[in-house]
Write an enzyme that holds these catalytic residues in place. Sequence first.
Site, PDB file in Angstrom:
ATOM      1  N   THR A  49      -2.016  -8.475   4.392  1.00  0.00           N
ATOM      2  CA  THR A  49      -1.547  -9.660   5.131  1.00  0.00           C
ATOM      3  C   THR A  49      -2.716 -10.491   5.675  1.00  0.00           C
ATOM      4  OG1 THR A  49       0.544  -8.628   5.680  1.00  0.00           O
ATOM      5  CG2 THR A  49      -0.166 -10.391   7.129  1.00  0.00           C
TER       6      THR A  49
ATOM      7  N   ASP B  85       6.230  -2.361   0.789  1.00  0.00           N
ATOM      8  CA  ASP B  85       5.310  -3.174   1.579  1.00  0.00           C
ATOM      9  C   ASP B  85       5.449  -4.602   1.043  1.00  0.00           C
ATOM     10  OD1 ASP B  85       3.321  -4.367   2.978  1.00  0.00           O
ATOM     11  OD2 ASP B  85       1.906  -2.697   2.740  1.00  0.00           O
TER      12      ASP B  85
ATOM     13  N   ILE C 270       4.139  -7.481   1.818  1.00  0.00           N
ATOM     14  CA  ILE C 270       2.824  -8.064   1.541  1.00  0.00           C
ATOM     15  C   ILE C 270       1.788  -7.039   1.982  1.00  0.00           C
ATOM     16  CG2 ILE C 270       1.155  -9.895   2.053  1.00  0.00           C
ATOM     17  CD1 ILE C 270       3.417 -11.821   2.502  1.00  0.00           C
ATOM     18  N   ASP C 271       1.084  -6.464   1.049  1.00  0.00           N
ATOM     19  CA  ASP C 271      -0.021  -5.584   1.399  1.00  0.00           C
ATOM     20  C   ASP C 271      -1.293  -6.424   1.346  1.00  0.00           C
ATOM     21  OD1 ASP C 271      -1.155  -2.853   1.903  1.00  0.00           O
ATOM     22  OD2 ASP C 271      -2.311  -3.482   0.160  1.00  0.00           O
TER      23      ASP C 271
ATOM     24  N   ASP D  76       1.933   1.812   1.888  1.00  0.00           N
ATOM     25  CA  ASP D  76       0.655   1.346   1.332  1.00  0.00           C
ATOM     26  C   ASP D  76       0.348   2.057   0.011  1.00  0.00           C
ATOM     27  OD1 ASP D  76      -0.110  -0.277   3.567  1.00  0.00           O
ATOM     28  OD2 ASP D  76      -0.749   1.528   4.645  1.00  0.00           O
TER      29      ASP D  76
ATOM     30  N   GLU E 227       7.875  -1.652   5.645  1.00  0.00           N
ATOM     31  CA  GLU E 227       6.868  -1.715   6.708  1.00  0.00           C
ATOM     32  C   GLU E 227       7.360  -2.482   7.929  1.00  0.00           C
ATOM     33  OE1 GLU E 227       3.005  -3.522   5.889  1.00  0.00           O
ATOM     34  OE2 GLU E 227       2.353  -2.825   7.855  1.00  0.00           O
TER      35      GLU E 227
END
Length: 265
Positions: A91, A86, A88-89, A213, A68
Amino acid sequence: MNWEIIDTHAKQWVKEAGEKIRLSFKSTLNIETKSNPNDLVTNIDKEIEQFFIQKIKEVYPEHRIMGEEGFGDKLHNLDGIVWLIDPIDGTMNFIHQQRNFAISIGIYENGVGKIGLIYDVVHDELYHAIRGKGAYINEKPIPKLKETTIKESILALNATWVVENKRIDHNLMIPLVKDARGTRSYGTAAIELVFVATGRVDAYFSMRLAPWDVAAGAVIIEELGGVVTNLRGEKLNFLSTDSLLAGKPGLHQAILNDYLKGGQW
Ligand code: IPD
Ligand code: CA
Ligand code: CA
């Protein structure tokens, strides 16, 4: 291809990355905005993505990476083995709540999902699946998904889609929300997808998500007999943003046919 070995490496790196994120809670975050004031990124998102890229390139120099935060490769196709990451999905949750976020990694071969890993860092829960080998929370197998009806369902969705918005006629959403047993919104697609996988919610949808995602969650849900498509009922291509509907078998079809048919998206 030995997927077990790739999976072992991926799990080890995800756990190491999770430890780095937990340690970061003690430090001050450097927060920036991206496409709009609510689209946030921190130094930790960037560091974690770079950590994965370094590890993957060391061991698997021929694999390609879509991340990402843009430190990976520029991809125009999904030929070969591709990691969709990703770091950190969720954030916004990471910044505001220090919970309700996850690391999400899907590993695909020629566009077909082979491994899905979603790590809920705060709960130390790793949701994972290798295609054809079952899906697990840590070492515990997740049971297959059973059919259900809308009346008995909890739907995960963002309230944005039920008020006037530029992506869907919100009037189509109202009967769906009224007919469901309940709705929930967690602010992290990856966790919402593992909630579908574990039956904690029955379906999740969004009008706009990126490949990173959804890539991991799709592998886990499909391994359990759930269905993942865009809102036109088509397979996702994992190269562009798209709408998403992930749900239990039967319910997925009912939402498309009985509620969302004829919409423009
Ligand atoms: C976001 C989260 C959120 C979803 C957004 C995503 P990020 O990811 O998954 O739940 O509604 O569309 O962009 O930016 O926190 O990685
Ligand atoms: Ca995300
Ligand atoms: Ca992210």
